[in-house]
Scaffold this motif. Structure first.
Motif, PDB file in Angstrom:
ATOM      1  N   ARG A 266       0.847  -1.194   0.000  1.00 61.88           N
ATOM      2  CA  ARG A 266       0.000   0.000   0.000  1.00 61.88           C
ATOM      3  C   ARG A 266       0.876   1.235   0.000  1.00 61.88           C
ATOM      4  O   ARG A 266       2.012   1.199   0.511  1.00 61.88           O
ATOM      5  CB  ARG A 266      -0.895   0.039   1.245  1.00 61.88           C
ATOM      6  N   PRO A 267       0.389   2.350  -0.562  1.00 61.40           N
ATOM      7  CA  PRO A 267       1.154   3.598  -0.453  1.00 61.40           C
ATOM      8  C   PRO A 267       1.493   3.875   1.006  1.00 61.40           C
ATOM      9  O   PRO A 267       0.613   3.860   1.879  1.00 61.40           O
ATOM     10  CB  PRO A 267       0.200   4.641  -1.022  1.00 61.40           C
ATOM     11  N   GLY A 268       2.761   4.133   1.271  1.00 63.48           N
ATOM     12  CA  GLY A 268       3.197   4.310   2.645  1.00 63.48           C
ATOM     13  C   GLY A 268       2.479   5.428   3.365  1.00 63.48           C
ATOM     14  O   GLY A 268       2.132   5.301   4.548  1.00 63.48           O
ATOM     15  N   ILE A 269       2.247   6.521   2.665  1.00 62.94           N
ATOM     16  CA  ILE A 269       1.599   7.647   3.318  1.00 62.94           C
ATOM     17  C   ILE A 269       0.182   7.287   3.749  1.00 62.94           C
ATOM     18  O   ILE A 269      -0.294   7.736   4.790  1.00 62.94           O
ATOM     19  CB  ILE A 269       1.622   8.895   2.397  1.00 62.94           C
ATOM     20  N   GLU A 270      -0.508   6.445   2.982  1.00 62.78           N
ATOM     21  CA  GLU A 270      -1.857   6.020   3.361  1.00 62.78           C
ATOM     22  C   GLU A 270      -1.810   5.181   4.641  1.00 62.78           C
ATOM     23  O   GLU A 270      -2.638   5.360   5.551  1.00 62.78           O
ATOM     24  CB  GLU A 270      -2.497   5.212   2.227  1.00 62.78           C
ATOM     25  N   LEU A 271      -0.865   4.263   4.713  1.00 63.99           N
ATOM     26  CA  LEU A 271      -0.735   3.438   5.910  1.00 63.99           C
ATOM     27  C   LEU A 271      -0.405   4.283   7.136  1.00 63.99           C
ATOM     28  O   LEU A 271      -0.969   4.081   8.220  1.00 63.99           O
ATOM     29  CB  LEU A 271       0.360   2.386   5.698  1.00 63.99           C
ATOM     30  N   VAL A 272       0.520   5.222   6.969  1.00 67.91           N
ATOM     31  CA  VAL A 272       0.919   6.047   8.103  1.00 67.91           C
ATOM     32  C   VAL A 272      -0.242   6.939   8.544  1.00 67.91           C
ATOM     33  O   VAL A 272      -0.509   7.083   9.748  1.00 67.91           O
ATOM     34  CB  VAL A 272       2.162   6.886   7.759  1.00 67.91           C
TER      35      VAL A 272
END
Length: 380
Positions: A266-272
């Motif tokens: 998943r896009p890292g920024i979405e997970l964070v």
């Protein structure tokens, strides 16, 4: 006025937390009455672990592992005992920032240390793993990680392959019998900050190899070696993930995470953002300020400012980017929700000066931005 401050790190200059603090200082100079909410961010690269620890209250643990060149290094990882969740940032063990420019060696750099961190998480009893991919010094498609977790990569004479992506050209057989059996019960999410495939002109070697020390001939050699590895993996597992978006993240680590760990990419920024409760922080905000070292056309592939801007737009809140540099095609970010963007430099300066003055320049730009807002909306 409530301002949500959510920058990524500024490469070689400031950690995300320090960047957020500098922006808040500038805001206070212009509007002491403003309410600033600091939310340091990351999209999978260096600094993402710190953002996750700050947001979740996870325990910071340290482990002695190998760096990208096989030297001992102390690396951090995060542990949430109540949920059995581990946070592992690849850049902690296998990151580019730990190497000087003349040490960068894309041919032989290895993700072995990242595998050692995952093993530490398994020893702690991890049931869930959030693996952040970005900032790597490696181009080995996760081969080193696999070796650290018990797999054997053998050449035609049955010998173990040496570290690095170049050696994968000699792979004859993947022996997975010794792969840590605890991996079968581990749920893995991999945070990626790019959507590149493993191979080709947009692949790991071509796009990211040069920044890891590879010249044109070495890029071609690495791409061919990773293609051979992908073929052997497909023959062994019966699945081919070379074209998966994000497979090329962290020198091909996205490929290995999906193929061998069953990871959801998943896009890292979405997970964070999900981990820090970003949508709740947006509530009642009048402005979002984000930023990182460079904003350009590549930022749309999953970098922090664009991910932040998309959420802000959905909430109807303006979003401003303070970037170290505005690179080619940065204007495309306007279509993703970025209201406007500013470069930090206040005049001609060399890179060393810009890096040294990054906190000062961030504070100055934030102050100017808020003064402009007050002039436009005196009641804000």
């Amino acid at each position: 006025m409530k301002i949500l401050i959510a920058p990524d790190s500024y490469k070689d200059a400031l950690a995300a937390s320090d960047a957020a603090t500098a922006i808040a200082q500038g805001i206070r100079r212009a509007a002491p009455e403003a309410s600033s909410v600091l939310c340091p961010m990351g999209d999978g690269g260096e600094g993402t672990l710190d953002a996750l620890l700050a947001a979740t209250g996870a325990e910071r643990r340290l482990a002695r592992v190998s760096d990208a060149l096989g030297r001992p290094i102390e690396a951090a990882w995060g542990w949430l005992a109540e949920s059995g969740t581990a946070f592992v940032e690849l850049a902690q063990a296998s990151g580019l920032e730990a190497l000087s420019r003349d040490e960068r060696d894309a041919l032989s750099a290895s993700t072995f240390g990242t595998g050692e961190l995952i093993r530490e998480a398994l020893e702690a009893g991890a049931q869930h793993l959030l693996l952040t991919l970005g900032g790597s010094a490696t181009n080995d498609a996760g081969a080193g990680m696999l070796q650290a977790l018990g797999a054997r990569l053998l050449d035609a004479q049955g010998r173990e392959l040496p570290p690095g992506g170049a050696a994968l050209a000699e792979l004859e057989r993947l022996d997975l019998d010794g792969l840590d059996p605890r991996l079968a019960g581990l749920q893995v999410q991999a945070a990626v900050d790019v959507d590149n495939p493993l191979l080709g002109e947009r692949g790991a070697s071509a796009i990211f190899g040069p920044q890891k020390g590879a010249d044109e001939a070495q890029v071609a050699r690495l791409d061919a070696a990773l293609a051979h590895f992908a073929e052997r993996v497909a023959a062994t597992l019966g699945e081919d993930h070379r074209d998966l978006a994000g497979a090329g993240a962290a020198g091909g680590m996205g490929f290995a995470a999906r193929a061998f760990l069953g990871a959801e990419l998943r896009p890292g920024i979405e997970l964070v953002m999900d981990q820090v409760g970003f949508d709740a922080l947006l509530t009642g905000s009048d402005l979002v300020i984000t930023g990182e070292g460079q904003l350009d056309g590549q930022s749309l592939a999953g970098k922090t400012p664009v991910g932040i801007a998309r959420r802000a737009r959905a909430a109807g809140i303006p979003c401003v980017v303070l970037a170290g540099r505005l690179g080619p095609q940065w204007q495309a970010a306007h279509d993703e929700g970025i209201t406007t963007a500013f470069a930090l430099a206040d005049g001609p300066m060399d890179l060393d000066s810009a890096l040294t003055r990054c906190a000062e320049l961030l504070a100055d730009r934030a102050e100017s931005l808020v003064r402009l807002m007050h002039a436009w909306r005196p009641d804000a």
